[in-house]
Motif scaffolding. Sequence first.
Motif, PDB file in Angstrom:
ATOM      1  N   SER A   1       0.803  -1.177  -0.024  1.00 22.72           N
ATOM      2  CA  SER A   1      -0.144  -0.086   0.085  1.00 22.72           C
ATOM      3  C   SER A   1       0.874   1.391   0.037  1.00 22.72           C
ATOM      4  O   SER A   1       0.386   2.333  -0.261  1.00 22.72           O
ATOM      5  CB  SER A   1      -0.914  -0.188   1.234  1.00 22.72           C
ATOM      6  OG  SER A   1      -0.418  -0.101   2.484  1.00 22.72           O
ATOM      7  N   SER A   2       2.134   1.190   0.370  1.00 21.45           N
ATOM      8  CA  SER A   2       2.854   2.309   0.294  1.00 21.45           C
ATOM      9  C   SER A   2       2.949   2.688  -1.038  1.00 21.45           C
ATOM     10  O   SER A   2       3.167   4.096  -1.351  1.00 21.45           O
ATOM     11  CB  SER A   2       4.560   1.893   0.464  1.00 21.45           C
ATOM     12  OG  SER A   2       4.588   1.248   1.837  1.00 21.45           O
ATOM     13  N   GLU A   3       2.809   2.149  -2.139  1.00 26.63           N
ATOM     14  CA  GLU A   3       2.910   2.441  -3.471  1.00 26.63           C
ATOM     15  C   GLU A   3       1.576   3.402  -3.802  1.00 26.63           C
ATOM     16  O   GLU A   3       1.632   4.454  -4.456  1.00 26.63           O
ATOM     17  CB  GLU A   3       3.145   1.439  -4.440  1.00 26.63           C
ATOM     18  CG  GLU A   3       3.461   1.939  -5.869  1.00 26.63           C
ATOM     19  CD  GLU A   3       3.462   1.052  -7.058  1.00 26.63           C
ATOM     20  OE1 GLU A   3       4.578   1.397  -7.837  1.00 26.63           O
ATOM     21  OE2 GLU A   3       2.859  -0.156  -7.046  1.00 26.63           O
TER      22      GLU A   3
ATOM     23  N   LEU B   1      -7.758   7.391   3.513  1.00 26.36           N
ATOM     24  CA  LEU B   1      -7.970   6.342   4.644  1.00 26.36           C
ATOM     25  C   LEU B   1      -7.037   5.284   4.422  1.00 26.36           C
ATOM     26  O   LEU B   1      -7.464   4.441   3.723  1.00 26.36           O
ATOM     27  CB  LEU B   1      -9.320   6.301   4.735  1.00 26.36           C
ATOM     28  CG  LEU B   1      -9.802   5.566   6.063  1.00 26.36           C
ATOM     29  CD1 LEU B   1      -9.503   6.254   7.409  1.00 26.36           C
ATOM     30  CD2 LEU B   1     -11.492   5.338   6.138  1.00 26.36           C
ATOM     31  N   ASP B   2      -6.040   5.237   5.400  1.00 25.68           N
ATOM     32  CA  ASP B   2      -5.096   4.240   5.421  1.00 25.68           C
ATOM     33  C   ASP B   2      -5.232   2.887   6.443  1.00 25.68           C
ATOM     34  O   ASP B   2      -5.276   3.177   7.531  1.00 25.68           O
ATOM     35  CB  ASP B   2      -3.594   4.640   5.739  1.00 25.68           C
ATOM     36  CG  ASP B   2      -2.323   3.922   5.583  1.00 25.68           C
ATOM     37  OD1 ASP B   2      -2.735   2.482   5.627  1.00 25.68           O
ATOM     38  OD2 ASP B   2      -1.330   4.124   5.762  1.00 25.68           O
ATOM     39  N   GLU B   3      -6.079   2.072   5.910  1.00 27.81           N
ATOM     40  CA  GLU B   3      -6.493   0.768   6.732  1.00 27.81           C
ATOM     41  C   GLU B   3      -5.525  -0.177   6.748  1.00 27.81           C
ATOM     42  O   GLU B   3      -6.056  -1.475   6.534  1.00 27.81           O
ATOM     43  CB  GLU B   3      -7.851   0.338   6.143  1.00 27.81           C
ATOM     44  CG  GLU B   3      -8.908   1.761   6.347  1.00 27.81           C
ATOM     45  CD  GLU B   3     -10.223   1.170   6.196  1.00 27.81           C
ATOM     46  OE1 GLU B   3     -11.293   1.903   6.916  1.00 27.81           O
ATOM     47  OE2 GLU B   3     -10.262   0.112   5.390  1.00 27.81           O
TER      48      GLU B   3
ATOM     49  N   ARG C   1      -5.592  -0.543   1.500  1.00 25.39           N
ATOM     50  CA  ARG C   1      -5.161  -1.399   2.398  1.00 25.39           C
ATOM     51  C   ARG C   1      -4.138  -2.321   1.830  1.00 25.39           C
ATOM     52  O   ARG C   1      -3.443  -2.058   0.755  1.00 25.39           O
ATOM     53  CB  ARG C   1      -6.590  -2.533   2.471  1.00 25.39           C
ATOM     54  CG  ARG C   1      -7.389  -1.673   3.077  1.00 25.39           C
ATOM     55  CD  ARG C   1      -8.828  -2.648   3.238  1.00 25.39           C
ATOM     56  NE  ARG C   1      -9.816  -2.086   3.901  1.00 25.39           N
ATOM     57  CZ  ARG C   1     -11.176  -2.667   4.026  1.00 25.39           C
ATOM     58  NH1 ARG C   1     -11.239  -3.617   3.362  1.00 25.39           N
ATOM     59  NH2 ARG C   1     -11.922  -1.942   4.623  1.00 25.39           N
ATOM     60  N   THR C   2      -3.690  -3.251   2.633  1.00 23.03           N
ATOM     61  CA  THR C   2      -2.345  -4.154   2.287  1.00 23.03           C
ATOM     62  C   THR C   2      -2.457  -5.621   2.599  1.00 23.03           C
ATOM     63  O   THR C   2      -3.321  -6.027   3.409  1.00 23.03           O
ATOM     64  CB  THR C   2      -1.092  -3.735   3.148  1.00 23.03           C
ATOM     65  OG1 THR C   2      -0.278  -4.221   2.695  1.00 23.03           O
ATOM     66  CG2 THR C   2      -1.401  -3.658   4.508  1.00 23.03           C
ATOM     67  N   PHE C   3      -1.847  -6.421   1.827  1.00 20.15           N
ATOM     68  CA  PHE C   3      -1.638  -8.029   2.013  1.00 20.15           C
ATOM     69  C   PHE C   3      -0.463  -7.922   3.003  1.00 20.15           C
ATOM     70  O   PHE C   3       0.018  -9.181   3.193  1.00 20.15           O
ATOM     71  CB  PHE C   3      -1.378  -8.818   0.741  1.00 20.15           C
ATOM     72  CG  PHE C   3      -2.834  -8.829   0.115  1.00 20.15           C
ATOM     73  CD1 PHE C   3      -3.704 -10.018   0.247  1.00 20.15           C
ATOM     74  CD2 PHE C   3      -3.194  -7.762  -0.925  1.00 20.15           C
ATOM     75  CE1 PHE C   3      -4.850  -9.874  -0.224  1.00 20.15           C
ATOM     76  CE2 PHE C   3      -4.335  -8.009  -1.458  1.00 20.15           C
ATOM     77  CZ  PHE C   3      -5.103  -9.149  -1.146  1.00 20.15           C
TER      78      PHE C   3
HETATM   79  C1  PLP Z   1       0.045   2.524   8.696  1.00 21.16           C
HETATM   80  C2  PLP Z   1       0.670   2.133   7.483  1.00 21.16           C
HETATM   81  N1  PLP Z   1       0.091   2.185   6.247  1.00 21.16           N
HETATM   82  C3  PLP Z   1       0.897   1.510   5.415  1.00 21.16           C
HETATM   83  C4  PLP Z   1       1.806   0.701   5.402  1.00 21.16           C
HETATM   84  C5  PLP Z   1       2.471   0.071   4.176  1.00 21.16           C
HETATM   85  O1  PLP Z   1       2.698  -1.401   4.068  1.00 21.16           O
HETATM   86  P1  PLP Z   1       2.878  -2.138   2.899  1.00 21.16           P
HETATM   87  O2  PLP Z   1       3.511  -1.040   1.809  1.00 21.16           O
HETATM   88  O3  PLP Z   1       3.797  -3.221   3.248  1.00 21.16           O
HETATM   89  O4  PLP Z   1       1.597  -2.555   2.249  1.00 21.16           O
HETATM   90  C6  PLP Z   1       2.285   0.288   6.794  1.00 21.16           C
HETATM   91  C7  PLP Z   1       3.601  -0.697   6.949  1.00 21.16           C
HETATM   92  O5  PLP Z   1       3.844  -0.670   8.067  1.00 21.16           O
HETATM   93  C8  PLP Z   1       1.744   0.990   7.915  1.00 21.16           C
HETATM   94  O6  PLP Z   1       1.933   0.915   9.007  1.00 21.16           O
END
Ligand code: PLP
Length: 337
Positions: free
Chosen positions: A65-67, A163-165, A193-195
């Motif tokens: 989700s960082s990207e 909204l970062d979930e 969101r993220t895996f």
């Molecule tokens: C609040 C939050 N957002 C996003 C991420 C991004 O994770 P990723 O890029 O591995 O999906 C993290 C990872 O630690 C996080 O803590």
Amino acid sequence: MIAASTLQLASNENPLGMPPAARRAAAEALDTSDRYPDAAGTQLRAALAQKLGVPAEWIVLGSGSSEILTLAALAFVQPGEGVVSSQYGFLVYAQAARLAHGRHDIVAAKDFGHDLPAMLKAIDERTRLVFVANPNNPTGSFLRGGELLPFLEQVPAHAVVLLDEAYTEYLTPGQRYDSMGWARRFPNLLVARTFSKAFGLAGLRVGYGVGQPALMARLNALRPRYNITTPALAAAAAALADEDFQARSFALNLQGREQLARGAAELGLRSLPSAGNFVMLEVGDAAGVHSALAGQGILVATLEAYGLPRWLRISVGLPEQNTRVLEALAALPPAST
Ligand SMILES: Cc1ncc(COP(=O)(O)O)c(C=O)c1O
């Protein structure tokens, strides 16, 4: 290189590891990895769409989700325009604002969490992006749906709310809220969101954003065409289907988080209530405690970069791993805590 015997509790990964079905799917996908991946991630997006109850066109996949966070800054923020986030917000928000050459307005936290009324006040006519993490990393703070909704209603249309979930799967049933319904209602809402966390795929790098087509078109215009590899796409689809693994991850986390909080209290250490898969502990000389733990093969996170030099963040591990870190903390000389 981290030794295999090291206990890694520094990056909020899933202590159960990768779901076995995801590992198998990734291995099988190597057979076709001489070819480029499906640039659209068709199968994974269809599976997500079904699970989330939104059209597949509303989903953009990211390399983690960082990207999605950085693409959002590049897509919505022109040089000099504003990005708003909270003190103690995830470090990638500042990096994303810098990448976009934006003006980054950091709003003082309230009780280590987001101060939504103050964030609303910080939004001006030049603001284009507002980051809200729920739960927040590293503090673990949580905003109820009943707090978030009036905030979303008041953010002006010229600013996108991201909204970062990343930790949403760890919310208890009583904490959950309908952010997909909100994405349908608010054209300026992007949910990420993220895996990497509850799904156990941090090293494969898969995340996603959900929002209305006009927003997603702007992200897609900047998204590198083949940003998710074939094994990662296959593993994520398999992980998404493995509801038993998700239930076990959730239960283990709830129990482990309580174990860490209780253990810290018994040691006389303050911890913050956390809605994520980690706990923040006030240990005093955090750098000293961090290196003492590292000397015993236990890696936890220091938070100096967040302006929290007295605190450590410990990811929830398996019960015996939580016991090991608590015992190591108990054995430290009193001066170091
Ligand atoms: C609040 C939050 N957002 C996003 C991420 C991004 O994770 P990723 O890029 O591995 O999906 C993290 C990872 O630690 C996080 O803590």
